[in-house]
Structures are given as C-alpha cells and as structure tokens.
Design an enzyme around this catalytic site. Sequence first.
Site: not given
Length: 268
Positions: A17, A36, A57, A84, A138, A151, A155, A184
């Site tokens: 994404i 990244d 990081d 992201n 998410s 997770y 989120k 996705v």
Amino acid sequence: MNVSGKTIVITGGASGIGAAMARQAAAKGAKVCIADLNLEAAKEVADEIGGTAVACDVTQETQIIAAIAAAEDAYGPVDIFVSNAGIVRGDPTHAASAPDADWALNWNVHVMSHVWAARALLPAMIERGSGHFVNVASAAGLLNQIGDAAYSATKHAAVSFAESLLISHGDDGIGVSVVCPQYVATPLLGLGDSDARGNLLTASDVAAAVWQGVEDGTFVILPHPDVGQYSALRGANPARWISGMQKLRGKLLAQEGGVTIENLFKLI
C-alpha cells in the site's frame, strides 16, 4: 487537502500500500519521501517516481525524526505524514500467548510510530495552520482480527489516537485520516496485484481510496465499504457480533485447519 505540490512522507513506502500511495501521490504532483526499513527497495520506488528515500525503523523515535528532517531538507516542510508501516505476527496458541516482545513490537509499530510523528510535526503544523496525518490502521481497528490479539488491540489504539488528534487539533487547521482496509493483496499476505479478486483489493485500489479521502477531508477511510456495515452491526448488537465472529473462527479451523491471516482472507 489537495496533494499536488505537497511534501509527503510515507513510512513502509517501499512495497504494498505504501508504494502504491507513493506512486499515486507523485503522479498528482506531490514531492514524496519514502521511509522504510528496506532502503534499497525504497530507493527503487523513489527513483521510479522522482522522489527521495531514507532508511527508517519506525520503532525508533529518532529515526522518524530523521526521516522528517531528510524530507524537509529535500523539499521543505512536511505537509502530509503517512504512518503506513505495519506488521503481523499472530497468536502462537491462545489469545494471550504472544510473547511480550511481540506485543511491544506491535505497540511501537502501530501506535507509537504515529505518536512520534505527530509529536515531531504538530508544533510547526499548528503554527502554519495546516498539515495532514494519514494513519493507516486496519478494519481490525474497528472490528477484530481473529487469531492476532496484539494486532487487533494496537490497531484499535491507532484509531483512537487518530480520533484524539482530530478532536484536539482540527480547529488548528490539522487534518487527520485513519485508514481501515480489510484484506489487501500485498506482500503482508504473501500476495500481489494479480491475486486480487472479489473483496480482496489491490494496493492501488486502497491508495486511490486514501488520496480521495485526503482530498475530501474524510476522517475514517474505508476502502472496503462493507466494513462500515460490520462496524455498525458490532455497535448495535455486540452479542450477535461476537457470536458471528466465533462462528467464523470455527469455520476457519474446520476448513483451513488453522487461524492465520493468510487463511482468514479466503473466507471473507
């Protein structure tokens, strides 16, 4: 906010994404810095779009600050920051079985990275009276990810923090969007664009929804519109929602033999 001419930082921008968002933003005339862990891959995307790349990081506040500084050195003040970067680990066995290290990693990647970006950028954005945060959460942040408690919890926290940002600073001219996609076809699932079908969107589909949402000033961006329907059901009848999720988990175990994100998307 119109992205043309804006300085944008995208974490996790070397693939999936993030890379799709970078390509589309550049096509709209934005100046993009890709941050990244994988600097080589980030440079490949940056070279493709005429942007810049920096190793980052997101579990380290100093590296987020450094990424912002690199973007500002190249293009001027950051207008849009896209948090992201994300990870998936899963529950080894029961819902509390993930080690503390996995919980801490989820917390830092999915929550604190958003906090650190806001902490670094808000003072100048408030002074200018403009700026926009795109915090990629998410559908699990509105619903739940079966088989990954860390997770799901983090989120949910990401959605809550985005809400706090907008409540506190919307009147300062700060825009906030929180992105809540479902499944996705990205490397996170071991998939690519060619695997997309039905409700499994491509990264480009999600990126297009994000930039449209930013331009429209949308807070909760739902690339999968049915997530909004599920969220309404969850709020209206929690007992029915939990029962349905329990049945889905049972179906997953019976048909796929295990509770993993790679298996779950097949049933959605």
